[in-house]
Structure formats: structure tokens, C-alpha cells
Design an enzyme around this catalytic site. Structure first.
Site, short mmCIF file in Angstrom:
data_model
loop_
_atom_site.label_atom_id
_atom_site.label_comp_id
_atom_site.label_asym_id
_atom_site.label_seq_id
_atom_site.Cartn_x
_atom_site.Cartn_y
_atom_site.Cartn_z
CG LEU A 1 0.63 12.25 -0.42
CD1 LEU A 1 0.93 12.11 -1.92
CD2 LEU A 1 0.67 13.72 -0.01
CB VAL B 1 5.91 4.77 2.10
CG1 VAL B 1 5.47 5.38 3.44
CG2 VAL B 1 6.55 3.40 2.35
CB CYS B 2 4.76 8.86 -1.29
SG CYS B 2 6.51 9.11 -0.92
N PRO B 3 1.89 7.45 -1.26
CG PRO B 3 1.27 5.72 -2.70
CD PRO B 3 2.46 6.51 -2.25
#
Length: 233
Positions: free
Chosen positions: A84, A79-81
Site C-alpha cells: 500500500l 507485507v500489505c502495508p
């Protein structure tokens, strides 16, 4: 046998101190938000993706500016990329509003560099990512998952006075909405500039509530100023 007043006074004082400690502990437990408080000072290593070089960032760099400190769980996750990349895609819009963005995770600056270089979603990435491997900054902002050594998804909007005006914290499994966050930034900047307040769903060009000039007339009569249809439009 006569009472020892000195001992009684000492016991009473000890009891008061214990009660004060209990009250302090209650206050500490209740202070789970940074909203309306000065945010913690910090200094840490970072990776500046715009230049491709390592750097150092600190709270001093953002004094007198609107800025966002945005924590995410970890590099090389899933999920993080997406989060970002979404923030990066709106970076120019944030810059037009004079808003600086600092992403932070508990990874090292070396991990950040490799992550940006290898993840396809982060092509043309421009943001700076703070490295907090000891978790000191993450803990200071109250978003550390101690059992895992990673951050919750915590996003803090901070005004030029260093005061947090909006905070969003959630568990790792669901990403945040950058478009809604942009809307919040626009609303907060308008409210602080004009003294008016922004109703639900407010966007530039929509009605505000002029409590700074018509507070008596508006009390209990907000529906005379704005309808539910206007709020939801």
C-alpha cells in the site's frame, strides 16, 4: 412390443441437456481470468484516506477512466502495508496518467481507518480503501481465499471501457512490484492509443512493433525490427 417414441425423444433431450451442463461447467472452470472481459459491477463502503472520512465507492465512479482495483489480504498484517505504501508513493504518477486506484480488502471501513492512522508506513496515505467484509466483491473478482475469508493479492488494470487488460494474482507471502506495474500501465495506454504493440520490457521512448502498418513485413521477421539487446536494455 412397439417402441414408445415419446419416451425415447424425452431421454435423448435429457441426455443433450446433461451434456450441455457438463460443457457449461467446463467453461466456468476455464474462466479463471477477467482479462478481456468486463469487470464486475460493485458498490461498497470505503475509507478515503485523503479526506479522513468514510465514503461509498462503486464501479460507476470509475466508468470512462483507466483504473486499478487492487486486492490485498488484510489490514494489520506485514507485507500489505509495504504494498500500500509503495502504491501510495507512486500515486501522483498514476494520477498524471489519468489512472484511479482503489485498494480493497475484506476488512471493515473502521479497520481501514485505524490501520492507516497507526501504521507508520502509511503516513500521508492518499488512497481510498474499499471495505468488503462479506467478501462479495472479492469473490466477484475471483480472488477470495474461502478458508481464511481474505483476498489473494489480485491487481486488475481496467480500461475506460470497463474491460480488464491486465491481471496479476498471487499468494499472500510476496508483495508485488509497483514500478513494473507502472510500466505496464504506460505500455497499455500507448498500445491502445496508437494501435502498435509493445515488446517485452517496453518503456516510453523505446521501440514498439508497428503491426498496424507493417504486419506482412514483420511476420516471422521481428528480429529485423528489434534486437535482444534493445529488448533487454
Amino acid at each position: 412390443m412397439a417402441c414408445d417414441n415419446t419416451k425415447i425423444e424425452a431421454l435423448e433431450e435429457e441426455h443433450v441437456q446433461e451434456e450441455n451442463k457438463i460443457e457449461l461447467k467446463k467453461e466456468e472452470k476455464m474462466s479463471s481470468t477477467l482479462v478481456l472481459r468486463k469487470t464486475p459491477e460493485f458498490k461498497m463502503d470505503a475509507y478515503d484516506a485523503a479526506t479522513g472520512h468514510y465514503t461509498t465507492v462503486s464501479s460507476e465512479d470509475y466508468k470512462g477512466k483507466w483504473h486499478v482495483v487492487c486486492f490485498y489480504p488484510a489490514d494489520f498484517t506485514f507485507v500489505c502495508p509495504t504494498e500500500l505504501a509503495a502504491m501510495n508513493a507512486k500515486y501522483d504518477e498514476f494520477k498524471k496518467m489519468g489512472v484511479e486506484i482503489l485498494a480493497v480488502s475484506t476488512d471493515t471501513k473502521f479497520s481501514h481507518k485505524r490501520f492507516v492512522e497507526t501504521e507508520p508506513l502509511l503516513k500521508d496515505f492518499k488512497l481510498t480503501i474499499g471495505a468488503d467484509p462479506k467478501g462479495e466483491v472479492t469473490r466477484a473478482f475471483g480472488v477470495m481465499i474461502e478458508e481464511e475469508g481474505i483476498a489473494l493479492r489480485g491487481r486488475f488494470l481496467i480500461n475506460p471501457d470497463g474491460v480488464c487488460v491486465a491481471q496479476e494474482v498471487q499468494a499472500p507471502s510476496v508483495g508485488r512490484n509497483v514500478n513494473e506495474f507502472l510500466r505496464q500501465v504506460e505500455a497499455w495506454q500507448h498500445a491502445e492509443k496508437t494501435g502498435e504493440v509493445c515488446p517485452a520490457n517496453w518503456r516510453p521512448g523505446k521501440k514498439t512493433l508497428p503491426v498496424n502498418t507493417d504486419v506482412e513485413q514483420m511476420t516471422g521477421r521481428v528480429g529485423d525490427y528489434i534486437t535482444i539487446e534493445e529488448i533487454l536494455s
